[in-house]
Design a protein around this motif. Structure first.
Motif, PDB file in Angstrom:
ATOM      1  N   THR A   1       0.859  -1.173   0.000  1.00  0.00           N
ATOM      2  CA  THR A   1       0.000   0.000   0.000  1.00  0.00           C
ATOM      3  C   THR A   1       0.902   1.231   0.000  1.00  0.00           C
ATOM      4  OG1 THR A   1      -1.713  -1.182   1.235  1.00  0.00           O
ATOM      5  CG2 THR A   1      -1.849   1.224   1.184  1.00  0.00           C
ATOM      6  N   GLN A   2       0.821   1.997  -1.069  1.00  0.00           N
ATOM      7  CA  GLN A   2       1.658   3.173  -1.252  1.00  0.00           C
ATOM      8  C   GLN A   2       1.135   4.344  -0.411  1.00  0.00           C
ATOM      9  OE1 GLN A   2       4.521   2.894  -3.480  1.00  0.00           O
ATOM     10  NE2 GLN A   2       3.883   0.841  -2.902  1.00  0.00           N
ATOM     11  N   PRO A   3       1.955   5.383  -0.202  1.00  0.00           N
ATOM     12  CA  PRO A   3       1.530   6.532   0.604  1.00  0.00           C
ATOM     13  C   PRO A   3       0.237   7.192   0.113  1.00  0.00           C
ATOM     14  CG  PRO A   3       3.889   6.628   0.242  1.00  0.00           C
ATOM     15  CD  PRO A   3       3.368   5.498  -0.599  1.00  0.00           C
ATOM     16  N   ASP A   4      -0.012   7.115  -1.204  1.00  0.00           N
ATOM     17  CA  ASP A   4      -1.239   7.727  -1.732  1.00  0.00           C
ATOM     18  C   ASP A   4      -2.446   6.802  -1.654  1.00  0.00           C
ATOM     19  OD1 ASP A   4      -0.762   5.866  -3.723  1.00  0.00           O
ATOM     20  OD2 ASP A   4      -0.568   7.334  -5.339  1.00  0.00           O
ATOM     21  N   GLY A   5      -2.256   5.598  -1.060  1.00  0.00           N
ATOM     22  CA  GLY A   5      -3.369   4.660  -0.890  1.00  0.00           C
ATOM     23  C   GLY A   5      -3.505   3.629  -1.993  1.00  0.00           C
ATOM     24  N   THR A   6      -2.785   3.796  -3.098  1.00  0.00           N
ATOM     25  CA  THR A   6      -2.863   2.808  -4.171  1.00  0.00           C
ATOM     26  C   THR A   6      -2.094   1.552  -3.775  1.00  0.00           C
ATOM     27  OG1 THR A   6      -0.915   3.713  -5.292  1.00  0.00           O
ATOM     28  CG2 THR A   6      -3.070   4.585  -5.967  1.00  0.00           C
ATOM     29  N   LYS A   7      -2.414   0.469  -4.455  1.00  0.00           N
ATOM     30  CA  LYS A   7      -1.748  -0.813  -4.188  1.00  0.00           C
ATOM     31  C   LYS A   7      -0.738  -1.114  -5.278  1.00  0.00           C
ATOM     32  CE  LYS A   7      -4.449  -2.256  -0.740  1.00  0.00           C
ATOM     33  NZ  LYS A   7      -4.032  -2.666   0.547  1.00  0.00           N
ATOM     34  N   LYS A   8       0.407  -1.581  -4.872  1.00  0.00           N
ATOM     35  CA  LYS A   8       1.457  -2.009  -5.796  1.00  0.00           C
ATOM     36  C   LYS A   8       1.806  -3.435  -5.383  1.00  0.00           C
ATOM     37  CE  LYS A   8       5.923  -0.509  -7.560  1.00  0.00           C
ATOM     38  NZ  LYS A   8       7.004   0.465  -7.398  1.00  0.00           N
ATOM     39  N   PRO A   9       1.366  -4.423  -6.155  1.00  0.00           N
ATOM     40  CA  PRO A   9       1.529  -5.816  -5.720  1.00  0.00           C
ATOM     41  C   PRO A   9       2.986  -6.268  -5.623  1.00  0.00           C
ATOM     42  CG  PRO A   9       0.804  -5.738  -8.000  1.00  0.00           C
ATOM     43  CD  PRO A   9       0.789  -4.318  -7.490  1.00  0.00           C
ATOM     44  N   TRP A  10       3.199  -7.249  -4.764  1.00  0.00           N
ATOM     45  CA  TRP A  10       4.502  -7.886  -4.651  1.00  0.00           C
ATOM     46  C   TRP A  10       4.830  -8.571  -5.968  1.00  0.00           C
ATOM     47  CZ3 TRP A  10       7.740  -7.204  -0.727  1.00  0.00           C
ATOM     48  CH2 TRP A  10       7.227  -6.825   0.522  1.00  0.00           C
ATOM     49  N   ARG A  11       6.089  -8.618  -6.340  1.00  0.00           N
ATOM     50  CA  ARG A  11       6.543  -9.336  -7.525  1.00  0.00           C
ATOM     51  C   ARG A  11       7.368 -10.529  -7.067  1.00  0.00           C
ATOM     52  NH1 ARG A  11       6.807  -7.145 -12.578  1.00  0.00           N
ATOM     53  NH2 ARG A  11       7.227  -9.328 -12.998  1.00  0.00           N
TER      54      ARG A  11
END
Length: 107
Positions: A5-15
């Motif tokens: 979960t990025q600071p702006d609330g978006t999700k960046k999945p694990w690779r």
């Protein structure tokens, strides 16, 4: 560190595929009472990366040999029961973990 979960609330999945591709050996430490990282996150990493799960009682302040055979696994997840975020002056167990997982070269 990396946080899905990025600071702006978006999700960046694990690779997980890239992690496995770039790492020959994985040694991952966490504690069930970490005040900053909920234990479900390191457990997810361990599961998705196929790490052998080893529980260690206590905080790691005592020098104990982890129950693994040297150079047996290509990935181990050590979960402490009372390590917090490991913000201590010394962490004697770390040497035992390194010696158990990474082979010692004869010179």
């Amino acid at each position: 560190g990396y946080y899905p979960t990025q600071p702006d609330g978006t999700k960046k999945p694990w690779r997980f595929d890239l992690i496995r591709k770039k790492c020959k050996k994985l040694v991952f430490l966490s504690s069930v009472d970490d005040p900053f990282i909920p234990v479900n996150e390191p457990r997810l990493l361990a599961k998705e990366l196929g790490l052998t799960h080893i529980e260690i009682k206590g905080d790691g302040s005592n020098s104990v040999a982890p129950p693994v055979e040297q150079n047996t696994y290509d990935g181990v997840y050590f979960e402490f029961t009372d390590g917090g975020h490991f913000m201590t002056q010394s962490f004697n167990t770390l040497r035992s973990i390194i010696n158990a997982v990474i082979p010692i070269c004869d010179a």
